[in-house]
Scaffold this motif. Sequence first.
Motif, short mmCIF file in Angstrom:
data_model
loop_
_atom_site.label_atom_id
_atom_site.label_comp_id
_atom_site.label_asym_id
_atom_site.label_seq_id
_atom_site.Cartn_x
_atom_site.Cartn_y
_atom_site.Cartn_z
N CYS A 102 -9.87 -2.22 -9.44
CA CYS A 102 -10.80 -2.78 -8.45
C CYS A 102 -12.16 -2.09 -8.52
O CYS A 102 -13.21 -2.73 -8.37
N THR A 103 -12.15 -0.78 -8.78
CA THR A 103 -13.42 -0.05 -8.93
C THR A 103 -14.17 -0.53 -10.17
O THR A 103 -15.39 -0.73 -10.14
N CYS A 104 -13.43 -0.70 -11.26
CA CYS A 104 -14.05 -1.23 -12.50
C CYS A 104 -14.64 -2.61 -12.27
O CYS A 104 -15.73 -2.93 -12.77
N CYS A 105 -13.93 -3.43 -11.52
CA CYS A 105 -14.41 -4.78 -11.22
C CYS A 105 -15.74 -4.74 -10.46
O CYS A 105 -16.65 -5.53 -10.73
N SER A 106 -15.84 -3.82 -9.51
CA SER A 106 -17.08 -3.71 -8.74
C SER A 106 -18.25 -3.31 -9.63
O SER A 106 -19.36 -3.84 -9.51
N GLN A 107 -18.00 -2.35 -10.54
CA GLN A 107 -19.06 -1.91 -11.45
C GLN A 107 -19.47 -3.04 -12.40
O GLN A 107 -20.67 -3.26 -12.63
N LEU A 139 -12.54 5.36 -15.67
CA LEU A 139 -13.77 5.07 -14.93
C LEU A 139 -15.00 5.63 -15.63
O LEU A 139 -16.07 5.01 -15.63
N ASP A 140 -14.85 6.82 -16.24
CA ASP A 140 -15.96 7.39 -16.98
C ASP A 140 -16.30 6.54 -18.20
O ASP A 140 -17.48 6.29 -18.51
N ARG A 141 -15.28 6.08 -18.89
CA ARG A 141 -15.50 5.23 -20.07
C ARG A 141 -16.18 3.91 -19.68
O ARG A 141 -17.06 3.42 -20.39
N VAL A 142 -15.76 3.35 -18.56
CA VAL A 142 -16.35 2.09 -18.12
C VAL A 142 -17.83 2.27 -17.77
O VAL A 142 -18.67 1.44 -18.14
#
Length: 736
Positions: free
Chosen positions: A100-105, A10-13
């Motif tokens: 799913c969190t990456c998708c939202s970002q 998540l940090d990398r994204v």
Amino acid sequence: MEVMEEGNLLDRVSILLQRDGDYYEQHQSVLQEAICSGIAGGALDFPHHASFAAVKLVTWWEQQYISIFGAPSGLIHGMDSSNGEIGNAGSPTEFVTTVCTCCSQLMVHLHNLSQEALDHADLQVLTSTLGAAALVANALWIYNHHKERLPPGMSFNNSLKEYQSMREALAERVLDLHCRLTSLYVLQDADCLDWENKHPFFESERGSFVVQMWWLYMEGTRQDLWTTLPPKTAQRVFAGMLNESLTIFTARYSQAVTSIARLPLIANDICNILRCIAHLLPALCSCAKELTGEKTISQVVAHIHHKCHLLLTCLLFRGAPLSTLHKIFFRGLDKVECFKPVPQGDFSPWFAFVTDDIDYGTKSVFDLTPSSAILLELNILKLQPNHSWCLLLKLLMMRDCWVAFRLMKYVFDNPCYVGKDNDESKCTAFMCNGDCYLPTSSVEQAIVNVVISVGSEKDVKGTLIHILERRGIAWADCLGKMQVWNQKRPGWLSALVIPIMDFMDPVIKIINQAIKDDATPAQLTELSIALLCQCCDCLPAGTYQAARLLQDILPATCQPIAGSVLIQLMVSALYARTIETPLAEALCNLDEDILAPTKIDEVPRPSYNLESSQQICELQVSQLLLTRSGRMSLKVLYEFILKDYWILKTLEQPIPHVNSATLLFTMFHIGEHPFDEVLQGTWKPDWDELLNIPLGVDPRMAWEQISSRLPRPDRDDMSRHDITVVDTLTNIFESV
């Protein structure tokens, strides 16, 4: 753009998206990554390009997927457990939550980019974001497809729907942008649209600028869409553009009130437009019947046919000489053929009108000569945004293997090869699975393999057997028992042996184990013969049928192993797979007494008409695509037929001009036809014949079109004859 490859996903994204946004702010563009051409399209409609951020994100997802589940999802070819993240991979629940969190970002990031692109009408950024949405949606679909690996009650459904909706919304925005450009800029010209001007446009030496510029814009945009958007999406966008343009043209020319001097311009423009549509429409069709209007699968294509028909009727009543109209209508409106309805399912009259080798009143593609019908399918195949294997197979096998027979005959006498054997030809794009690379391959082997794999007995007899029978007896020398060791086979024989080699993996596995157990050559021979006998009824499609037909025409001088072509083929295939083992030499000196005849109950292969059944054609081609040799054969034939002029020469069609791909040539030509052939006098429509075929024209609509071309009260420029005709037509239609 450098990105951090380690640490929490998540940090990398977050850092990746921030840097991608910074790059856009600095350069007003988005970094793109190419996706392998062998992957683009397909059932999921993969894009040709996607933003760097989306590609990187999907790569990280796949690495984590492998780390958690211990196996790849199948999304990225060649990525296995060695490519997974090292350390604490997490749990399946954590994977779903993280993705799913990456998708939202990413959704927020893509939304901002697309808004910027729309504000600045930036197609490059818009297509990059569309490609990113398509790639992510497809990745989520594949992850969602492995439901057995996901935690109970968890899925990617919500994120998948969001990205699919975004892909469709962005495609609509691309379409809207192109339509606005077309209607506001391309199709506007005050001089061309000054219909009531009493002076001829450009001294009647040329047609409207807008039609010519529209053609150039549509042709160039089609090529751009084919290389920037996912193939099916590109097709939908182009269909919408073409339909919208036709709406404008239909309204413009059917409602125009013209002077006598400008009347020839309308006829010339409509002829140019219809010819342009005939060259653009194949890109949107799946078969010749859809192209000719007999069977419309797409609703947009049906609308295009309808508007082209309206343009044709407008042309008839505005372009035909008054004397011709008088001759047709003087007999009485109830006797006029063009007022009768067009029979349902018939050929579209407008398409016959602009196609050189098709007569007016043609009922169906089945009424066409083989060369004319094949040319229609060829034009569709050439303009598809992606490989259409189904259409290629249909082209080869239709009309009793018309193309396959002539191609086979040609390559037997003129060996042809396609592809390249060098590292520079190999693809380095994202997701490459090797399908984009074509090594040097024989066209002869490819066409024989396709016909044998999907053809009926009639098809094989009419092609391969027919050709071999007329080539003397030397053709059978390669089937002699002493030729088992010979790896230099003619293409047609390789087409029979190589599929058998591919299916022998289980046999080779057992033989290799026997070699490790120190089996003697005699034992290996006995074992291999027993294995071959057991798997005879599992031979590749068409092998037994082809072997039987070859057996029937085998010359007396040819002696295959045990007198059987089938055994000869199987032993040759086994030798090629075991050439480095002790078994190979033994196979060259087989004792034929140990080859007990094996009876195989051959299932008769039905004969299908691929031209009339799209479903059967798709089924047949899917069987080919399931085998390595079948996929390679289709790729070889696609490359040869679309890039070689052999088929055009065979169909007796003109070879494209050497400059046909240049901008200047495209600007002044519609295909091989120059613009404005009607004004130049090289295209003279047969008005009598057109008015004497059913067109379903309403007499009131006909009179509206005729009256709009009649002069105003001032008739000084008209001859006495034309004045009389005008009065007569007015009296005839007054009762309508």
